[in-house]
Design a protein around this motif. Structure first.
Motif, PDB file in Angstrom:
ATOM      1  N   LEU A  33       0.830  -1.207   0.000  1.00 29.33           N
ATOM      2  CA  LEU A  33       0.000   0.000   0.000  1.00 29.33           C
ATOM      3  C   LEU A  33       0.865   1.258   0.000  1.00 29.33           C
ATOM      4  CD1 LEU A  33      -2.709   1.450   0.201  1.00 29.33           C
ATOM      5  CD2 LEU A  33      -2.662   1.055   2.685  1.00 29.33           C
ATOM      6  N   LEU A  34       1.898   1.273   0.816  1.00 25.17           N
ATOM      7  CA  LEU A  34       2.802   2.427   0.880  1.00 25.17           C
ATOM      8  C   LEU A  34       3.463   2.663  -0.475  1.00 25.17           C
ATOM      9  CD1 LEU A  34       4.380   1.737   4.372  1.00 25.17           C
ATOM     10  CD2 LEU A  34       3.112   3.808   3.759  1.00 25.17           C
ATOM     11  N   GLU A  35       3.947   1.600  -1.081  1.00 23.98           N
ATOM     12  CA  GLU A  35       4.620   1.745  -2.368  1.00 23.98           C
ATOM     13  C   GLU A  35       3.655   2.221  -3.447  1.00 23.98           C
ATOM     14  OE1 GLU A  35       8.218  -1.524  -1.796  1.00 23.98           O
ATOM     15  OE2 GLU A  35       6.414  -2.090  -2.912  1.00 23.98           O
ATOM     16  N   ARG A  36       2.426   1.741  -3.400  1.00 24.51           N
ATOM     17  CA  ARG A  36       1.436   2.190  -4.389  1.00 24.51           C
ATOM     18  C   ARG A  36       1.047   3.651  -4.176  1.00 24.51           C
ATOM     19  NH1 ARG A  36      -3.140  -0.040  -3.798  1.00 24.51           N
ATOM     20  NH2 ARG A  36      -2.780  -1.582  -2.150  1.00 24.51           N
ATOM     21  N   GLN A  37       1.236   4.135  -2.946  1.00 24.53           N
ATOM     22  CA  GLN A  37       0.975   5.547  -2.652  1.00 24.53           C
ATOM     23  C   GLN A  37       2.188   6.421  -2.949  1.00 24.53           C
ATOM     24  OE1 GLN A  37      -2.045   6.906  -1.603  1.00 24.53           O
ATOM     25  NE2 GLN A  37      -2.837   4.872  -2.076  1.00 24.53           N
ATOM     26  N   GLY A  38       3.238   5.804  -3.472  1.00 21.17           N
ATOM     27  CA  GLY A  38       4.408   6.565  -3.880  1.00 21.17           C
ATOM     28  C   GLY A  38       5.460   6.757  -2.813  1.00 21.17           C
ATOM     29  N   TYR A  39       5.430   5.951  -1.760  1.00 18.63           N
ATOM     30  CA  TYR A  39       6.388   6.087  -0.662  1.00 18.63           C
ATOM     31  C   TYR A  39       7.591   5.175  -0.860  1.00 18.63           C
ATOM     32  CZ  TYR A  39       3.219   8.899   2.193  1.00 18.63           C
ATOM     33  OH  TYR A  39       2.423   9.914   2.682  1.00 18.63           O
ATOM     34  N   GLU A  40       8.756   5.682  -0.470  1.00 14.58           N
ATOM     35  CA  GLU A  40       9.920   4.832  -0.296  1.00 14.58           C
ATOM     36  C   GLU A  40       9.836   4.259   1.110  1.00 14.58           C
ATOM     37  OE1 GLU A  40      13.719   6.524  -1.249  1.00 14.58           O
ATOM     38  OE2 GLU A  40      12.854   7.813  -2.798  1.00 14.58           O
ATOM     39  N   VAL A  41      10.026   2.977   1.224  1.00 16.25           N
ATOM     40  CA  VAL A  41       9.765   2.290   2.487  1.00 16.25           C
ATOM     41  C   VAL A  41      11.065   1.805   3.117  1.00 16.25           C
ATOM     42  CG1 VAL A  41       8.521   0.416   3.611  1.00 16.25           C
ATOM     43  CG2 VAL A  41       7.503   1.564   1.624  1.00 16.25           C
ATOM     44  N   ASP A  42      11.313   2.261   4.367  1.00 13.20           N
ATOM     45  CA  ASP A  42      12.369   1.677   5.190  1.00 13.20           C
ATOM     46  C   ASP A  42      11.767   0.464   5.877  1.00 13.20           C
ATOM     47  OD1 ASP A  42      14.247   3.627   4.563  1.00 13.20           O
ATOM     48  OD2 ASP A  42      13.529   4.974   6.123  1.00 13.20           O
ATOM     49  N   ASP A  43      12.045  -0.697   5.349  1.00 14.72           N
ATOM     50  CA  ASP A  43      11.384  -1.937   5.748  1.00 14.72           C
ATOM     51  C   ASP A  43      12.239  -2.677   6.781  1.00 14.72           C
ATOM     52  OD1 ASP A  43       9.803  -4.146   5.932  1.00 14.72           O
ATOM     53  OD2 ASP A  43      10.083  -4.808   3.855  1.00 14.72           O
ATOM     54  N   HIS A  44      11.774  -2.691   8.040  1.00 17.98           N
ATOM     55  CA  HIS A  44      12.503  -3.335   9.124  1.00 17.98           C
ATOM     56  C   HIS A  44      11.811  -4.648   9.496  1.00 17.98           C
ATOM     57  CE1 HIS A  44      15.046   0.223   9.980  1.00 17.98           C
ATOM     58  NE2 HIS A  44      13.990   0.891   9.555  1.00 17.98           N
ATOM     59  N   HIS A  45      12.583  -5.735   9.532  1.00 17.39           N
ATOM     60  CA  HIS A  45      12.033  -7.045   9.827  1.00 17.39           C
ATOM     61  C   HIS A  45      12.233  -7.400  11.297  1.00 17.39           C
ATOM     62  CE1 HIS A  45      12.513  -8.386   5.347  1.00 17.39           C
ATOM     63  NE2 HIS A  45      11.723  -7.357   5.514  1.00 17.39           N
ATOM     64  N   LEU A  46      11.175  -7.918  11.901  1.00 16.08           N
ATOM     65  CA  LEU A  46      11.245  -8.484  13.252  1.00 16.08           C
ATOM     66  C   LEU A  46      11.343  -9.988  13.062  1.00 16.08           C
ATOM     67  CD1 LEU A  46       8.355  -6.307  14.758  1.00 16.08           C
ATOM     68  CD2 LEU A  46      10.806  -5.897  14.995  1.00 16.08           C
ATOM     69  N   THR A  47      12.520 -10.537  13.320  1.00 14.12           N
ATOM     70  CA  THR A  47      12.805 -11.905  12.880  1.00 14.12           C
ATOM     71  C   THR A  47      12.640 -12.970  13.959  1.00 14.12           C
ATOM     72  OG1 THR A  47      15.161 -11.557  13.348  1.00 14.12           O
ATOM     73  CG2 THR A  47      14.393 -11.070  11.116  1.00 14.12           C
ATOM     74  N   THR A  48      12.369 -12.562  15.204  1.00 13.65           N
ATOM     75  CA  THR A  48      12.148 -13.540  16.270  1.00 13.65           C
ATOM     76  C   THR A  48      10.968 -13.099  17.120  1.00 13.65           C
ATOM     77  OG1 THR A  48      13.607 -12.456  17.882  1.00 13.65           O
ATOM     78  CG2 THR A  48      14.621 -14.062  16.359  1.00 13.65           C
ATOM     79  N   ARG A  49      10.397 -14.053  17.863  1.00 18.01           N
ATOM     80  CA  ARG A  49       9.305 -13.731  18.760  1.00 18.01           C
ATOM     81  C   ARG A  49       9.760 -12.774  19.857  1.00 18.01           C
ATOM     82  NH1 ARG A  49       4.200 -13.488  18.037  1.00 18.01           N
ATOM     83  NH2 ARG A  49       4.606 -11.443  18.906  1.00 18.01           N
ATOM     84  N   GLU A  50      10.976 -12.986  20.342  1.00 19.41           N
ATOM     85  CA  GLU A  50      11.521 -12.133  21.402  1.00 19.41           C
ATOM     86  C   GLU A  50      11.697 -10.697  20.897  1.00 19.41           C
ATOM     87  OE1 GLU A  50      12.065 -16.250  22.200  1.00 19.41           O
ATOM     88  OE2 GLU A  50      12.765 -15.058  20.477  1.00 19.41           O
ATOM     89  N   GLU A  51      12.221 -10.559  19.683  1.00 22.37           N
ATOM     90  CA  GLU A  51      12.417  -9.228  19.105  1.00 22.37           C
ATOM     91  C   GLU A  51      11.081  -8.531  18.907  1.00 22.37           C
ATOM     92  OE1 GLU A  51      14.742  -7.151  15.298  1.00 22.37           O
ATOM     93  OE2 GLU A  51      14.336  -9.317  15.307  1.00 22.37           O
ATOM     94  N   THR A  52      10.084  -9.299  18.459  1.00 24.87           N
ATOM     95  CA  THR A  52       8.752  -8.730  18.244  1.00 24.87           C
ATOM     96  C   THR A  52       8.132  -8.268  19.556  1.00 24.87           C
ATOM     97  OG1 THR A  52       8.402 -10.175  16.332  1.00 24.87           O
ATOM     98  CG2 THR A  52       6.452  -9.190  17.336  1.00 24.87           C
ATOM     99  N   ASP A  53       8.208  -9.112  20.594  1.00 24.16           N
ATOM    100  CA  ASP A  53       7.638  -8.758  21.895  1.00 24.16           C
ATOM    101  C   ASP A  53       8.308  -7.517  22.468  1.00 24.16           C
ATOM    102  OD1 ASP A  53       5.926 -10.891  21.725  1.00 24.16           O
ATOM    103  OD2 ASP A  53       7.152 -12.232  22.962  1.00 24.16           O
TER     104      ASP A  53
END
Length: 253
Positions: A33-53
């Motif tokens: 959605l962001l890209e279709r709205q013309g935004y450049e996206v800084d995409d950060h991944h949460l790769t573990t359950r601990e990191e997400t929590d």
């Protein structure tokens, strides 16, 4: 707060779960959605359950993904859609989309059958196939969860309220009549079934909506339906009655 570059007015930062056993679908939809709205996206991944929590706790939120634009936290996917002025279906909101989709596909299939089998764009058989296919598809939706359908059906169906098992039998009767009418076989069985369930259904909907003035959801597309009970539901039942009466006329000719 996550860093948000200011070198562009069309830049966003998103944090979303990307784990070996779970790829958050709303995260992907948010990025799209962001890209279709013309935004450049800084995409950060949460790769573990601990990191997400830890991320959720740090920012005082309960879910991911989370998006920031111009240093301001927008929120999750639905919040992002609202931010861009797009439609978000609220909990409990009614919609005719399910029946529109069913009738549109049934109509397209009926025209395709007419063209492919009869070599013409439209014929009387087109209407017959349309109603029969609609009945079959609607029956499938009900048969996905018969108990849920029968529970919702009890809100307004006159016969089911007097004899509860009818709510569980109805989807099978609709499927049977639809399949038989689709093939034009065993009219002595399909006609009375269609007439019976269509007539009871039409009377039930008419009483609930136009006499009692009740605002209910229709069980026509299953027990989780958000379709309002009303004209569409009445038309569905009247179409079954019309098919039954037409079947009698054809037998008499």
């Amino acid at each position: 707060m996550p860093k948000d570059s200011t070198d562009s007015a069309k830049r966003a930062t998103i944090y979303r779960m990307v784990m070996p056993d779970h790829l958050c679908p709303y995260g992907l939809k948010s990025v799209d959605l962001l890209e279709r709205q013309g935004y450049e996206v800084d995409d950060h991944h949460l790769t573990t359950r601990e990191e997400t929590d830890a991320f959720l706790q740090e920012h005082g939120v309960e879910t991911s993904p989370q998006t920031w634009i111009g240093g301001e936290r927008i929120g999750g996917y639905d919040d992002l859609r609202r931010h861009f002025g797009k439609k978000v279906r609220e909990e409990g909101e009614t919609s005719y989309q399910p029946v529109i989709a069913i009738f549109a596909v049934a109509a397209a299939a009926a025209f395709a059958l007419t063209w492919g089998l009869l070599g013409t764009a439209i014929a009387i058989r087109t209407a017959e196939w349309f109603v029969a296919l609609s009945m079959c598809i609607l029956a499938i939706r009900k048969l996905e969860d018969v108990e849920s359908f029968s529970t919702m059906f009890l809100n307004y169906d006159l016969l089911a309220r007097r004899w509860v098992p009818y709510g569980r039998i109805y989807p099978y009767g609709e499927a049977l009549a639809g399949v038989l009418m689709l093939g034009g076989i065993l009219p002595w069985l399909s006609i009375p079934v269609a007439l019976f369930i269509g007539t009871i259904g039409a009377l039930s909907v008419f009483k609930a909506v136009y006499i009692d003035r009740r605002e209910l959801k229709c069980a026509c597309v299953g027990g989780s339906s958000a379709v309002p009970l009303g004209f569409v539901s009445l038309s569905e039942n009247l179409a079954m009655v019309a098919m039954g009466l037409w079947g009698i006329v054809k037998l008499a000719l």
